[in-house]
Scaffold this active site. Structure first.
Site: not given
Length: 154
Positions: A52, A103, A115
């Protein structure tokens, strides 16, 4: 009756002009689109595979904007922005591990963010999806107004 029809046509044109600009491609959205579908790779920072923060760093690096390597470090950058005030290019952060920021993604507009998903690779998802809505921590604005207008404004 003629006035009503003329007014309805005018309103229709107004809405159609507005929607055209709302979905206009930007430099950043084009970069993100080109990176969709790349496999997830833990520690990945290239088109051979992204995690990510590697994905976010890669996109921002295209515009000579340096970010820290990890999602938790990225969360220390920029200025806080309310969910209702998000604009394309803002970073959105999540606690997916139960241990704080784990994240990050890039807000792309219309309630969506790009993402690198561990299970599905680089993709665009809705912030309102239960999984992300339950784990949302906050957002940060990294781009200055000038940078935003140059690379991310619709």
């Amino acid at each position: 009756m003629k006035k009503i029809i003329t007014a309805m046509v005018g309103v229709g044109l107004l809405f159609s002009l507005g929607t055209g600009s709302a979905f206009a491609a930007t430099k950043m959205s084009n970069t993100i689109d080109d990176l969709m579908g790349i496999s997830y790779k833990y520690g990945g920072t290239t088109t051979n595979g992204f995690d990510c923060s590697g994905f976010v760093g890669y996109v921002f690096d295209k515009y000579k904007i340096d970010l820290p390597r990890t999602s938790s470090s990225m969360y220390q950058e920029g200025s806080k922005v309310a969910k209702d005030d998000l604009r394309p290019g803002d970073l959105v952060f999540f606690n997916t591990s139960g241990n704080g920021i784990s994240h990050v993604g890039i807000y792309v507009g219309n309630g969506e963010f790009a993402h690198a998903s561990t299970s599905k690779g680089t993709r665009i998802d809705k912030l309102s999806m239960n999984y992300y809505a339950e784990r949302y921590v906050g957002a940060k604005r990294i781009l200055s107004d000038t940078q935003y207008k140059s690379i991310a404004a619709e």
